[in-house]
Design an enzyme around this catalytic site. Structure first.
Site, PDB file in Angstrom:
ATOM      1  N   ILE A  99      59.654  54.505  10.286  1.00  0.00           N
ATOM      2  CA  ILE A  99      60.552  55.636  10.544  1.00  0.00           C
ATOM      3  C   ILE A  99      60.377  56.179  11.955  1.00  0.00           C
ATOM      4  O   ILE A  99      61.121  57.058  12.377  1.00  0.00           O
ATOM      5  CB  ILE A  99      60.330  56.768   9.523  1.00  0.00           C
ATOM      6  CG1 ILE A  99      58.884  57.268   9.568  1.00  0.00           C
ATOM      7  CG2 ILE A  99      60.715  56.318   8.127  1.00  0.00           C
ATOM      8  CD1 ILE A  99      58.624  58.481   8.706  1.00  0.00           C
ATOM      9  N   GLU A 118      57.635  56.046  15.773  1.00  0.00           N
ATOM     10  CA  GLU A 118      56.372  55.654  16.370  1.00  0.00           C
ATOM     11  C   GLU A 118      55.896  56.704  17.339  1.00  0.00           C
ATOM     12  O   GLU A 118      56.677  57.493  17.868  1.00  0.00           O
ATOM     13  CB  GLU A 118      56.500  54.311  17.068  1.00  0.00           C
ATOM     14  CG  GLU A 118      57.249  54.339  18.374  1.00  0.00           C
ATOM     15  CD  GLU A 118      57.222  52.974  19.022  1.00  0.00           C
ATOM     16  OE1 GLU A 118      56.316  52.731  19.821  1.00  0.00           O
ATOM     17  OE2 GLU A 118      58.100  52.175  18.713  1.00  0.00           O
ATOM     18  N   GLY A 119      54.624  56.720  17.506  1.00  0.00           N
ATOM     19  CA  GLY A 119      54.010  57.641  18.445  1.00  0.00           C
ATOM     20  C   GLY A 119      53.149  56.884  19.415  1.00  0.00           C
ATOM     21  O   GLY A 119      53.168  55.654  19.462  1.00  0.00           O
ATOM     22  N   GLY A 170      50.347  54.842  17.454  1.00  0.00           N
ATOM     23  CA  GLY A 170      50.733  53.812  16.514  1.00  0.00           C
ATOM     24  C   GLY A 170      52.117  54.064  15.963  1.00  0.00           C
ATOM     25  O   GLY A 170      52.917  54.769  16.559  1.00  0.00           O
ATOM     26  N   VAL A 202      54.599  55.007  12.420  1.00  0.00           N
ATOM     27  CA  VAL A 202      54.604  55.728  11.149  1.00  0.00           C
ATOM     28  C   VAL A 202      55.646  55.097  10.245  1.00  0.00           C
ATOM     29  O   VAL A 202      56.780  54.855  10.658  1.00  0.00           O
ATOM     30  CB  VAL A 202      54.904  57.226  11.341  1.00  0.00           C
ATOM     31  CG1 VAL A 202      55.042  57.924  10.003  1.00  0.00           C
ATOM     32  CG2 VAL A 202      53.807  57.879  12.163  1.00  0.00           C
ATOM     33  N   LYS A 233      50.467  56.272   8.608  1.00  0.00           N
ATOM     34  CA  LYS A 233      50.322  56.140  10.062  1.00  0.00           C
ATOM     35  C   LYS A 233      49.393  54.960  10.332  1.00  0.00           C
ATOM     36  O   LYS A 233      48.258  54.935   9.854  1.00  0.00           O
ATOM     37  CB  LYS A 233      49.745  57.420  10.663  1.00  0.00           C
ATOM     38  CG  LYS A 233      49.676  57.396  12.184  1.00  0.00           C
ATOM     39  CD  LYS A 233      48.959  58.624  12.744  1.00  0.00           C
ATOM     40  CE  LYS A 233      49.793  59.859  12.597  1.00  0.00           C
ATOM     41  NZ  LYS A 233      49.187  61.012  13.325  1.00  0.00           N
ATOM     42  N   ASP A 284      46.910  72.453  19.943  1.00  0.00           N
ATOM     43  CA  ASP A 284      48.226  71.903  20.298  1.00  0.00           C
ATOM     44  C   ASP A 284      49.308  72.518  19.419  1.00  0.00           C
ATOM     45  O   ASP A 284      50.169  71.808  18.891  1.00  0.00           O
ATOM     46  CB  ASP A 284      48.214  70.382  20.166  1.00  0.00           C
ATOM     47  CG  ASP A 284      49.337  69.729  20.974  1.00  0.00           C
ATOM     48  OD1 ASP A 284      49.815  70.363  21.936  1.00  0.00           O
ATOM     49  OD2 ASP A 284      49.728  68.595  20.652  1.00  0.00           O
TER      50      ASP A 284
END
Length: 719
Positions: free
Chosen positions: A455, A457-458, A461, A463, A478, A568
């Protein structure tokens, strides 16, 4: 109309042309040739001019090596500054840190002409990054105070003493492809004079060859080791057209899994920046973050941008043996030492997996060990948090990871400047994997999960959503490749913090696994996406703002009572369920404080949401989350944080030097909301309200049920 055609004027070439001046340089005589007569008087005394004094103790001999994915930052010294980078890098750009969206708004062209030849560009973005680390032990905190005292004197004002490093100017060094360096923990520039000459050979030997060589981006760095340097990209405006899912918050470069940068939403990227300082092997500072590179010294750390089809190798060593961003149960630490310390026989062979524990260790009550997890991943091991007074049961991540490569029985404590210093081994992939195996659940999640669908990506990695076979319930998974992390040790945050801290307003982690060389974290799936989608495409009323604030403050109050700083807080870190419940996520940057380590100092977070004391490099605590929440309230009111149309470094300068920001249309805000905001956006941290105090504020009485958020989700999905 029949008039005579005018004759075209002819322009002749130059007449009597003479080439009178041709300037050059004679390398043999070391003289300029052909200079105009007027210049001779300016250069006449050059030969007689004394050469600049160079202290050889301040020069580190280095050996050029192939490009290294892991580069460590040095501890900023007396001359370092935030200003040096703020002056020179106003055009640095930032990208959304934890967006998992597949779409992104069009990016305004920043203008290629504004970037020097040392900047590597792609789609109008420039990337800078370096990392170092943060003091987190009692000795380190004391050492930091002693260093400030020695640098600035006893009579210096405490506030000024803490921010003096942010008042000088830095300068820039350009690092080209293939010129990155790796180093273990290095001394301060100011400490070099105390070392023997043999210490330089020890530093030189720490450079190591690169594992990967397909990195393509150039980097320009501040050579005075200014505390500011970023691995983020910046777009000054938000544009509609993003789909709704949230991306990881860690400030890593884009990972290899996706298409080009244009396919993802542009949001300010979380930054993890700080200092690494010199300590003997057994006294290493536990630090994390990023500093800037010294000229001709292998200090600094970088996350390098790669070709869109290439790989972003992120050995997060955002590695070093650093940042204790959380605490690890002492039994976990002891197991890691037993499993991963070098054999006493002096053999170079390290165990490649978890060793079998002796009976005495097995009986020590390793209740939180992954090897005693129940078979069902929903039955997460309950963890009883010790009070801050009993923090001796916890070991910092830095110490935890240090144990992977260093055993006191194998490496005796070296003395400063000794030529016989033992060089610690870098943590190998197998060692790190074995350590991580101790805190994850055994088994393979694919035995009970199916239908994996990516669905988003970051930077760490991808997700996926997956379906639990026996219940049909959807979960989020994740997946993070251990070999492609910029700071591998921060993966412990993904496991330990989320595993040990459970709250109704914190995203629940069910379990974690090692699948091959990937860390899989299985957590609840929040269909509502991130709060960013709502603040970007809709306008929230005060009831809805109060509802969000109430949930976030409950989560923060719980975490702060446990000594956890999130670091954050922003709309990207707030996720929603389909029925409007609000949960806090993205714990990759969190940090633990205790009586022994009451403050942190690393430059962590996303620029527009950072508290002034973080930017000023002053010691800080849980108060920074309250400031960030105040900025998030402005974000919910105005649709974006203050100074969002400015480059991040310029925004940081304004946050640091100006009065607290205000809402754009103050007349549209009720007095009770203004009062609520004024309690959070206080420059003096000690005067800032705590999460517990804010929970009693009259503004939160306006909060409605979670269902009041649902219309906002429907509204932005129609955009």
């Amino acid at each position: 109309m029949f008039g005579k055609k005018k004759k075209k004027i002819e322009i002749s070439g130059p007449s009597n042309f003479e080439h009178r001046v041709h300037t050059g340089f004679d390398p043999q005589e070391q003289k300029f040739t052909g200079l105009p007569q007027q210049w001779h008087s300016l250069l006449a005394d050059t030969a007689n001019r004394p050469k600049p004094m160079v202290d050889p103790s301040c020069i580190t001999p280095i050996q050029l090596a192939p490009m290294k994915t892991i580069v460590r930052g040095n501890k900023p010294c007396k001359e370092t500054s935030i200003n040096g980078l703020l002056e020179d890098f106003d055009n640095i750009s930032v990208t959304r840190s934890n967006s998992l969206r597949k779409e992104s708004p069009p990016t305004p062209d920043q203008g290629a002409s504004s970037h020097g030849p040392g900047h590597a560009e792609e789609n109008g973005f420039i990337t800078f990054s370096q990392y170092s680390s943060e003091s987190d032990t009692t000795a380190d905190y004391t050492t930091e105070k002693y260093r400030e005292k020695s640098l600035y004197g006893d009579d210096l004002d405490p506030y000024y003493r803490g921010s003096h490093a942010a008042k000088q100017n830095g300068h820039v060094m350009k690092m080209k492809h293939g010129e990155a360096y790796y180093s273990e923990v290095k001394p301060l520039k100011s400490d070099f004079a105390r070392f023997s000459a043999d210490y330089h050979s020890h530093l030189d030997s720490l450079s190591k060859p690169s594992e990967y060589s397909d990195l393509k981006w150039e980097y320009q760095r501040a050579s005075s080791s200014s505390p500011l340097d970023y691995s983020f990209q910046f777009t000054p405006s938000r544009t509609a057209g993003t789909s709704g899912c949230s991306k990881e918050s860690l400030a890593y470069s884009e990972s290899e899994w996706g298409p080009s940068l244009d396919d993802y939403d542009r949001r300010p990227k979380s930054s993890y920046l700080n200092q690494t300082s010199p300590q003997p092997t057994m006294r290493q500072r536990s630090r994390s973050g990023s500093g800037l590179q010294e000229p001709m010294m292998p200090f600094g750390a970088s996350a390098f941008k790669t070709h869109p089809q290439g790989h972003s190798y992120n050995s997060y060593t955002y590695p070093r043996l650093s940042e204790p961003t959380m605490c690890i149960p002492k039994v976990d630490y002891d197991r890691a030492q037993m499993v991963l310390s070098p054999p006493l026989s002096g053999s170079d062979t390290y165990p490649r997996g978890p060793a079998k524990l002796p009976q005495s260790q097995s009986k020590s009550g390793y209740s939180s060990s992954s090897h005693q997890y129940p078979s069902g991943y929903h039955k997460a091991t309950l963890y009883h948090h010790p009070s801050l007074q009993s923090s001796s049961q916890y070991i910092s991540t830095a110490s935890y990871l240090s144990s992977l490569s260093l055993s006191s029985s194998t490496y005796p404590p070296p003395s400063w400047g000794s030529s016989s210093d033992q060089q610690p081994s870098r943590v190998s992939h197998e060692q790190f994997r074995a350590a991580l195996q101790l805190v994850v659940s055994p088994g393979d999640p694919r035995e009970y999960l199916a239908n994996f669908i990516k669905i988003g990506e970051g930077s760490t990695g991808i997700v996926c959503i997956a379906t639990e076979k026996h219940t049909g319930k959807q979960v989020a998974v994740k997946k993070m490749d251990l070999r492609k992390q910029q700071r591998r040790e921060l993966l412990f945050n993904e496991v330990v913090i989320m595993r040990d801290y459970h709250h109704d307003n914190v995203v629940d982690m069910y379990s974690s696994y090692l699948v091959g060389d990937e860390l899989w974290v299985v957590m609840e799936f929040l269909e509502g996406g991130a709060l960013t989608d709502i603040v970007t495409h809709t306008r929230m009323n005060e009831e809805q703002i109060a509802t969000v604030c109430l949930s976030v403050l409950r989560a923060l109050s719980y975490l702060h009572n446990q000594g956890v700083i999130h670091r954050d807080i922003k709309s990207d870190s707030i996720l929603l369920t389909s029925d409007g419940r609000i949960k806090l996520s993205d714990f990759g940057f969190c940090a633990q404080v205790s009586k022994e380590v009451p403050k942190r100092k690393s430059l962590v977070g996303t620029p527009y949401w950072m508290a002034p004391e973080v930017i000023s490099r002053l010691p800080y605590g849980t108060e920074v989350d309250i400031w960030s929440l105040g900025i998030m309230v402005i974000e919910m009111i105005d649709g974006e944080p203050p100074y969002f149309n400015e480059p991040p470094l310029q925004a940081m300068r304004r946050i640091r030097d100006s009065l607290p920001p205000r809402v754009k249309d103050l007349h549209k805000v009720s007095s009770v909301l203004r009062g609520f905001l004024d309690l959070m956006l206080v420059r003096e941290p000690s005067q800032r309200a705590t999460a517990q105090e804010l929970l009693g504020h009259p503004f939160l009485k306006l909060a409605g049920p979670p269902s009041c958020i649902v219309p906002l989700m429907r509204q932005y999905r129609h955009h």
